[in-house]
Motif scaffolding. Sequence first.
Motif, PDB file in Angstrom:
ATOM      1  N   ARG A 234       0.874  -1.174   0.000  1.00  9.44           N
ATOM      2  CA  ARG A 234       0.000   0.000   0.000  1.00  9.44           C
ATOM      3  C   ARG A 234       0.907   1.218   0.000  1.00  9.44           C
ATOM      4  O   ARG A 234       1.798   1.329   0.841  1.00  9.44           O
ATOM      5  CB  ARG A 234      -0.881   0.007   1.241  1.00  9.44           C
ATOM      6  CG  ARG A 234      -1.715   1.249   1.380  1.00  9.44           C
ATOM      7  CD  ARG A 234      -2.656   1.169   2.558  1.00  9.44           C
ATOM      8  NE  ARG A 234      -3.617   0.094   2.454  1.00  9.44           N
ATOM      9  CZ  ARG A 234      -4.643   0.071   1.584  1.00  9.44           C
ATOM     10  NH1 ARG A 234      -4.811   1.063   0.750  1.00  9.44           N
ATOM     11  NH2 ARG A 234      -5.476  -0.939   1.561  1.00  9.44           N
ATOM     12  N   GLY A 235       0.698   2.101  -0.959  1.00  3.80           N
ATOM     13  CA  GLY A 235       1.518   3.302  -1.052  1.00  3.80           C
ATOM     14  C   GLY A 235       0.665   4.546  -0.958  1.00  3.80           C
ATOM     15  O   GLY A 235       0.366   5.036   0.123  1.00  3.80           O
ATOM     16  N   CYS A 236       0.224   5.030  -2.096  1.00  3.85           N
ATOM     17  CA  CYS A 236      -0.459   6.319  -2.165  1.00  3.85           C
ATOM     18  C   CYS A 236      -1.970   6.236  -2.004  1.00  3.85           C
ATOM     19  O   CYS A 236      -2.611   7.226  -1.698  1.00  3.85           O
ATOM     20  CB  CYS A 236      -0.130   6.974  -3.494  1.00  3.85           C
ATOM     21  SG  CYS A 236      -0.801   6.054  -4.912  1.00  3.85           S
ATOM     22  N   ASP A 237      -2.547   5.075  -2.254  1.00 11.21           N
ATOM     23  CA  ASP A 237      -4.006   4.883  -2.242  1.00 11.21           C
ATOM     24  C   ASP A 237      -4.728   5.730  -3.289  1.00 11.21           C
ATOM     25  O   ASP A 237      -5.930   5.956  -3.181  1.00 11.21           O
ATOM     26  CB  ASP A 237      -4.604   5.167  -0.860  1.00 11.21           C
ATOM     27  CG  ASP A 237      -4.398   4.019   0.093  1.00 11.21           C
ATOM     28  OD1 ASP A 237      -4.252   2.869  -0.367  1.00 11.21           O
ATOM     29  OD2 ASP A 237      -4.387   4.269   1.314  1.00 11.21           O
ATOM     30  N   THR A 238      -3.999   6.212  -4.282  1.00 16.67           N
ATOM     31  CA  THR A 238      -4.630   7.015  -5.335  1.00 16.67           C
ATOM     32  C   THR A 238      -4.321   6.484  -6.731  1.00 16.67           C
ATOM     33  O   THR A 238      -4.698   7.100  -7.717  1.00 16.67           O
ATOM     34  CB  THR A 238      -4.172   8.484  -5.266  1.00 16.67           C
ATOM     35  OG1 THR A 238      -2.757   8.539  -5.506  1.00 16.67           O
ATOM     36  CG2 THR A 238      -4.513   9.117  -3.928  1.00 16.67           C
ATOM     37  N   GLY A 239      -3.584   5.373  -6.812  1.00 16.39           N
ATOM     38  CA  GLY A 239      -3.208   4.836  -8.120  1.00 16.39           C
ATOM     39  C   GLY A 239      -2.103   5.631  -8.785  1.00 16.39           C
ATOM     40  O   GLY A 239      -1.974   5.617 -10.006  1.00 16.39           O
ATOM     41  N   SER A 240      -1.282   6.319  -7.998  1.00 14.97           N
ATOM     42  CA  SER A 240      -0.251   7.186  -8.557  1.00 14.97           C
ATOM     43  C   SER A 240       1.169   6.670  -8.435  1.00 14.97           C
ATOM     44  O   SER A 240       2.052   7.161  -9.120  1.00 14.97           O
ATOM     45  CB  SER A 240      -0.300   8.559  -7.876  1.00 14.97           C
ATOM     46  OG  SER A 240      -1.544   9.167  -8.077  1.00 14.97           O
ATOM     47  N   CYS A 241       1.422   5.692  -7.544  1.00 16.46           N
ATOM     48  CA  CYS A 241       2.816   5.338  -7.263  1.00 16.46           C
ATOM     49  C   CYS A 241       3.244   3.981  -7.822  1.00 16.46           C
ATOM     50  O   CYS A 241       4.434   3.725  -7.960  1.00 16.46           O
ATOM     51  CB  CYS A 241       3.093   5.391  -5.769  1.00 16.46           C
ATOM     52  SG  CYS A 241       2.319   4.065  -4.820  1.00 16.46           S
ATOM     53  N   GLY A 242       2.324   3.074  -8.097  1.00 19.06           N
ATOM     54  CA  GLY A 242       2.664   1.782  -8.678  1.00 19.06           C
ATOM     55  C   GLY A 242       3.088   0.712  -7.695  1.00 19.06           C
ATOM     56  O   GLY A 242       3.344  -0.424  -8.089  1.00 19.06           O
ATOM     57  N   LEU A 243       3.171   1.022  -6.403  1.00 20.25           N
ATOM     58  CA  LEU A 243       3.611   0.032  -5.418  1.00 20.25           C
ATOM     59  C   LEU A 243       2.710  -1.190  -5.378  1.00 20.25           C
ATOM     60  O   LEU A 243       3.166  -2.290  -5.099  1.00 20.25           O
ATOM     61  CB  LEU A 243       3.652   0.648  -4.012  1.00 20.25           C
ATOM     62  CG  LEU A 243       4.990   1.215  -3.566  1.00 20.25           C
ATOM     63  CD1 LEU A 243       5.391   2.403  -4.381  1.00 20.25           C
ATOM     64  CD2 LEU A 243       4.948   1.524  -2.109  1.00 20.25           C
ATOM     65  N   CYS A 244       1.454  -1.023  -5.651  1.00 20.56           N
ATOM     66  CA  CYS A 244       0.465  -2.092  -5.505  1.00 20.56           C
ATOM     67  C   CYS A 244       0.228  -2.879  -6.794  1.00 20.56           C
ATOM     68  O   CYS A 244      -0.722  -3.654  -6.876  1.00 20.56           O
ATOM     69  CB  CYS A 244      -0.851  -1.480  -5.036  1.00 20.56           C
ATOM     70  SG  CYS A 244      -1.590  -0.381  -6.276  1.00 20.56           S
ATOM     71  N   THR A 245       1.092  -2.736  -7.781  1.00 21.57           N
ATOM     72  CA  THR A 245       0.878  -3.364  -9.093  1.00 21.57           C
ATOM     73  C   THR A 245       0.898  -4.882  -9.014  1.00 21.57           C
ATOM     74  O   THR A 245       1.797  -5.482  -8.452  1.00 21.57           O
ATOM     75  CB  THR A 245       1.932  -2.891 -10.106  1.00 21.57           C
ATOM     76  OG1 THR A 245       1.867  -1.461 -10.213  1.00 21.57           O
ATOM     77  CG2 THR A 245       1.697  -3.504 -11.478  1.00 21.57           C
TER      78      THR A 245
END
Length: 150
Positions: free
Chosen positions: A36-47
């Motif tokens: 979990r990173g930004c929770d906005t779909g902006s950082c790519g951590l959750c890909t």
Amino acid sequence: MLIETTINNRRMALAIDPDEYLVDTLRKAGFLSVKRGCDTGSCGLCTVWVEGKPVLSCSTLAVRMSGKKITTIEALQDEALEFARFMADEGAEQCGFCAPGFTMTVLAMKRELTNPTEEEIKHYLNGNLCRCTGYVSQLRAIKKYMGVEV
């Protein structure tokens, strides 16, 4: 609510809340590489991959995954290790926090694009943020991994 899906080639039935995001479902199921990173779909951590395509799990409802095939980095260890060697050789080591999502994106790109240009690589990686390295060494590593002239 119960959904049936395939995660890393294993059929699973998962109890979810109707408004639950895929990142939370996967982490509850033990797939801790999904961050979990930004929770906005902006950082790519959750890909992760859904049906072989990169998807941001923090902005995807788990209920939409019923009957779908999901892949996390846990299922791609050999490919991920191969790519990690290219990253290390180019001095693009990362702390590891963004590495799984970033690697999932790069592995998907390798499957989808043949001999991409630098601009195509940058476009494909748009939305993957890393705070540990400059992107130059990452780009060199990706080009070498993809077999593109550096």
